[in-house]
Scaffold this motif. Structure first.
Motif, PDB file in Angstrom:
ATOM      1  N   MET A   1       0.845  -1.174   0.000  1.00  0.00           N
ATOM      2  CA  MET A   1       0.000   0.000   0.000  1.00  0.00           C
ATOM      3  C   MET A   1       0.892   1.239   0.000  1.00  0.00           C
ATOM      4  SD  MET A   1      -3.201   0.082  -0.077  1.00  0.00           S
ATOM      5  CE  MET A   1      -4.629   0.956   0.361  1.00  0.00           C
ATOM      6  N   TYR A   2       0.691   2.109  -0.946  1.00  0.00           N
ATOM      7  CA  TYR A   2       1.536   3.289  -1.075  1.00  0.00           C
ATOM      8  C   TYR A   2       0.798   4.589  -0.758  1.00  0.00           C
ATOM      9  CZ  TYR A   2       4.812   0.212  -3.383  1.00  0.00           C
ATOM     10  OH  TYR A   2       5.684  -0.798  -3.654  1.00  0.00           O
ATOM     11  N   LEU A   3      -0.495   4.605  -0.985  1.00  0.00           N
ATOM     12  CA  LEU A   3      -1.264   5.830  -0.840  1.00  0.00           C
ATOM     13  C   LEU A   3      -1.956   5.861   0.519  1.00  0.00           C
ATOM     14  CD1 LEU A   3      -2.781   5.779  -4.422  1.00  0.00           C
ATOM     15  CD2 LEU A   3      -0.831   7.111  -3.629  1.00  0.00           C
ATOM     16  N   ASP A   4      -2.056   7.056   1.098  1.00  0.00           N
ATOM     17  CA  ASP A   4      -2.712   7.256   2.393  1.00  0.00           C
ATOM     18  C   ASP A   4      -2.074   6.412   3.488  1.00  0.00           C
ATOM     19  OD1 ASP A   4      -4.645   9.142   1.397  1.00  0.00           O
ATOM     20  OD2 ASP A   4      -5.669   7.456   0.457  1.00  0.00           O
ATOM     21  N   LYS A   5      -0.768   6.313   3.439  1.00  0.00           N
ATOM     22  CA  LYS A   5      -0.009   5.547   4.428  1.00  0.00           C
ATOM     23  C   LYS A   5       1.298   6.287   4.690  1.00  0.00           C
ATOM     24  CE  LYS A   5       2.638   1.345   4.826  1.00  0.00           C
ATOM     25  NZ  LYS A   5       3.278   0.301   4.082  1.00  0.00           N
ATOM     26  N   ILE A   6       1.789   6.246   5.915  1.00  0.00           N
ATOM     27  CA  ILE A   6       3.063   6.895   6.228  1.00  0.00           C
ATOM     28  C   ILE A   6       4.204   5.942   5.878  1.00  0.00           C
ATOM     29  CG2 ILE A   6       4.512   7.835   8.065  1.00  0.00           C
ATOM     30  CD1 ILE A   6       1.941   8.808   9.422  1.00  0.00           C
ATOM     31  N   HIS A   7       5.140   6.461   5.085  1.00  0.00           N
ATOM     32  CA  HIS A   7       6.314   5.698   4.667  1.00  0.00           C
ATOM     33  C   HIS A   7       7.524   6.242   5.412  1.00  0.00           C
ATOM     34  CE1 HIS A   7       4.193   3.927   1.231  1.00  0.00           C
ATOM     35  NE2 HIS A   7       3.572   5.087   1.190  1.00  0.00           N
ATOM     36  N   SER A   8       8.277   5.360   6.042  1.00  0.00           N
ATOM     37  CA  SER A   8       9.492   5.758   6.761  1.00  0.00           C
ATOM     38  C   SER A   8      10.701   5.295   5.976  1.00  0.00           C
ATOM     39  CB  SER A   8       9.503   5.144   8.161  1.00  0.00           C
ATOM     40  OG  SER A   8       8.410   5.634   8.895  1.00  0.00           O
ATOM     41  N   PHE A   9      11.591   6.233   5.702  1.00  0.00           N
ATOM     42  CA  PHE A   9      12.794   5.930   4.941  1.00  0.00           C
ATOM     43  C   PHE A   9      14.000   5.826   5.861  1.00  0.00           C
ATOM     44  CE2 PHE A   9      10.800   8.414   1.181  1.00  0.00           C
ATOM     45  CZ  PHE A   9      10.007   7.322   0.870  1.00  0.00           C
ATOM     46  N   GLN A  10      15.039   5.156   5.396  1.00  0.00           N
ATOM     47  CA  GLN A  10      16.256   4.985   6.171  1.00  0.00           C
ATOM     48  C   GLN A  10      16.973   6.312   6.424  1.00  0.00           C
ATOM     49  OE1 GLN A  10      18.633   2.028   4.183  1.00  0.00           O
ATOM     50  NE2 GLN A  10      17.139   0.417   4.546  1.00  0.00           N
ATOM     51  N   THR A  11      16.666   7.318   5.657  1.00  0.00           N
ATOM     52  CA  THR A  11      17.285   8.637   5.821  1.00  0.00           C
ATOM     53  C   THR A  11      16.640   9.438   6.948  1.00  0.00           C
ATOM     54  OG1 THR A  11      15.806   9.545   4.144  1.00  0.00           O
ATOM     55  CG2 THR A  11      17.982   8.790   3.402  1.00  0.00           C
ATOM     56  N   GLY A  12      15.635   8.863   7.628  1.00  0.00           N
ATOM     57  CA  GLY A  12      14.964   9.544   8.723  1.00  0.00           C
ATOM     58  C   GLY A  12      13.724  10.317   8.301  1.00  0.00           C
ATOM     59  N   VAL A  13      13.403  10.262   7.053  1.00  0.00           N
ATOM     60  CA  VAL A  13      12.224  10.965   6.539  1.00  0.00           C
ATOM     61  C   VAL A  13      11.022  10.030   6.604  1.00  0.00           C
ATOM     62  CG1 VAL A  13      11.180  12.013   4.485  1.00  0.00           C
ATOM     63  CG2 VAL A  13      13.601  12.401   4.987  1.00  0.00           C
TER      64      VAL A  13
END
Length: 160
Positions: A1-13
């Motif tokens: 699921m890509y939309l309407d979900k919080i994505h956490s990246f390894q860069t801290g974003v």
């Protein structure tokens, strides 16, 4: 699921791509308020203008790393406001030999087949709403559909 979900990246974003504007558009169109705007959505790329991105964490670091491309949206991102998806994607422009962990993660997630499938699924929902409007008993909506079926939009004009 890509939309309407919080994505956490390894860069801290951590960020979210929202479809709230599309959902509101569908609802408003069924009440005749934004009918023409909904009808104009025909392709997956037409949806991008209705998506927004909100950075929930790591905005300071992202803005420092992407400062060359962030002028237009820097203040909104730092304030935690939603920004247009099309403008946000421009943050990830880079030179071919540049190391770019943010860009790598962005492209890994949002240039993937899974993201494209979700956009296609969203387009299917829009087309379903369009079909429902086309079959409406509302005389004004039916007249608008008849008119629009005869109009060729410039982007729909064949090149040859």
């Amino acid at each position: 699921m890509y939309l309407d979900k919080i994505h956490s990246f390894q860069t801290g974003v951590s960020l979210e791509i929202s479809t709230a504007a599309i959902r509101a558009l569908i609802e408003d169109a069924t009440e005749r308020e934004r009918f023409f705007e909904l009808v104009q959505i025909k392709r997956p790329e037409d949806i991008y203008a209705h998506l927004t991105v909100t950075v929930h964490q790591g905005a300071d670091g992202l803005m420092k790393r992407r400062s060359r491309w962030a002028r237009e949206i820097r203040n909104d991102i730092l304030a935690g406001k939603a920004v247009p998806y099309e403008r946000f994607t421009k943050l990830f422009w880079r030179d071919i030999d540049e190391e770019d962990p943010d860009g790598d993660e962005w492209h890994y997630h949002f240039a993937s087949a899974g993201f494209a499938e979700e956009i296609t699924g969203l387009l299917d929902k829009i087309r379903s709403a369009q079909r429902a409007l086309r079959m409406s008993n509302d005389v004004l909506i039916r007249m608008n559909w008849d008119f629009l079926s005869k109009v060729i939009m410039p982007k729909d004009q064949p090149a040859f």
